[in-house]
Design a protein around this motif. Structure first.
Motif, PDB file in Angstrom:
ATOM      1  N   ILE A 139     -20.670  -8.079  31.823  1.00  0.00           N
ATOM      2  CA  ILE A 139     -19.291  -8.524  31.617  1.00  0.00           C
ATOM      3  C   ILE A 139     -18.802  -8.105  30.232  1.00  0.00           C
ATOM      4  CG2 ILE A 139     -17.825 -10.572  31.306  1.00  0.00           C
ATOM      5  CD1 ILE A 139     -19.569 -11.873  33.562  1.00  0.00           C
ATOM      6  N   LEU A 140     -19.648  -8.295  29.229  1.00  0.00           N
ATOM      7  CA  LEU A 140     -19.273  -7.894  27.872  1.00  0.00           C
ATOM      8  C   LEU A 140     -19.078  -6.385  27.784  1.00  0.00           C
ATOM      9  CD1 LEU A 140     -21.685 -10.318  26.056  1.00  0.00           C
ATOM     10  CD2 LEU A 140     -19.197 -10.351  25.856  1.00  0.00           C
TER      11      LEU A 140
ATOM     12  N   TRP B 237     -15.809  -5.401  29.417  1.00  0.00           N
ATOM     13  CA  TRP B 237     -14.655  -5.672  28.556  1.00  0.00           C
ATOM     14  C   TRP B 237     -14.527  -4.612  27.460  1.00  0.00           C
ATOM     15  CZ3 TRP B 237     -10.068  -6.663  27.971  1.00  0.00           C
ATOM     16  CH2 TRP B 237      -9.485  -6.770  26.709  1.00  0.00           C
TER      17      TRP B 237
ATOM     18  N   HIS C 207     -11.570 -10.316  30.226  1.00  0.00           N
ATOM     19  CA  HIS C 207     -11.366 -10.580  28.800  1.00  0.00           C
ATOM     20  C   HIS C 207     -11.652 -12.039  28.457  1.00  0.00           C
ATOM     21  CE1 HIS C 207      -8.721 -11.347  25.169  1.00  0.00           C
ATOM     22  NE2 HIS C 207      -9.729 -10.615  24.737  1.00  0.00           N
TER      23      HIS C 207
ATOM     24  N   ALA D  48     -15.441 -12.655  28.690  1.00  0.00           N
ATOM     25  CA  ALA D  48     -16.106 -11.969  27.584  1.00  0.00           C
ATOM     26  C   ALA D  48     -15.816 -12.664  26.256  1.00  0.00           C
ATOM     27  CB  ALA D  48     -15.667 -10.506  27.528  1.00  0.00           C
TER      28      ALA D  48
ATOM     29  N   ARG E 277     -17.509 -12.645  18.022  1.00  0.00           N
ATOM     30  CA  ARG E 277     -16.271 -11.868  18.137  1.00  0.00           C
ATOM     31  C   ARG E 277     -15.708 -11.415  16.802  1.00  0.00           C
ATOM     32  NH1 ARG E 277     -11.905 -14.868  21.456  1.00  0.00           N
ATOM     33  NH2 ARG E 277     -13.118 -16.475  20.492  1.00  0.00           N
TER      34      ARG E 277
ATOM     35  N   TYR F 151     -18.491  -7.753  20.473  1.00  0.00           N
ATOM     36  CA  TYR F 151     -18.874  -7.972  21.868  1.00  0.00           C
ATOM     37  C   TYR F 151     -20.192  -7.273  22.191  1.00  0.00           C
ATOM     38  CZ  TYR F 151     -14.271  -9.980  22.770  1.00  0.00           C
ATOM     39  OH  TYR F 151     -13.161 -10.788  22.777  1.00  0.00           O
TER      40      TYR F 151
ATOM     41  N   ALA G 266     -23.759  -8.846  23.710  1.00  0.00           N
ATOM     42  CA  ALA G 266     -24.438  -8.285  24.885  1.00  0.00           C
ATOM     43  C   ALA G 266     -25.899  -7.998  24.583  1.00  0.00           C
ATOM     44  CB  ALA G 266     -23.726  -7.013  25.346  1.00  0.00           C
TER      45      ALA G 266
END
Length: 97
Positions: free
Chosen positions: A26-27, A30, A49, A52, A60, A76, A80
């Motif tokens: 998912i990360l 994004w 978004h 993530a 972040r 991000y 991950a």
């Protein structure tokens, strides 16, 4: 350890590894959507978004690069990598016991 307990540990380890993989995916998706300038008005882009951003809430804004794309990739991407590393480390540890 009995084979029944070992199988349970193996299954739990696999579940943890898969969850870590999905989080990292998912990360990564994004990051790719951001770099490709995906339409942020699109529901799928907004969903990815939001998820993530939640997953990478701790990383972040960790970096203060001048370029926004570098902050996105680093923040991000770090999340991950950490999820993959920790998830697979736990799964491997469970596999051994």
């Amino acid at each position: 350890m009995s084979s029944r307990n070992r199988n349970g540990s193996n299954q739990a380890g696999r579940v943890i590894a898969v969850v870590a993989d999905v989080m990292a995916l998912i990360l990564g998706v994004w990051i790719l959507m951001y770099l490709l300038d995906a339409n942020r008005a699109n529901d799928l882009v907004q969903f990815v978004h939001n998820v993530a951003a939640w997953l990478a809430g701790w990383s972040r804004d960790l970096f203060t690069f001048d370029e926004e794309w570098a902050r996105v990739v680093a923040g991000y991407g770090l999340a991950a990598v950490v999820y993959l590393f920790i998830g697979h480390a736990i799964a491997n540890r469970m596999h051994r016991y």
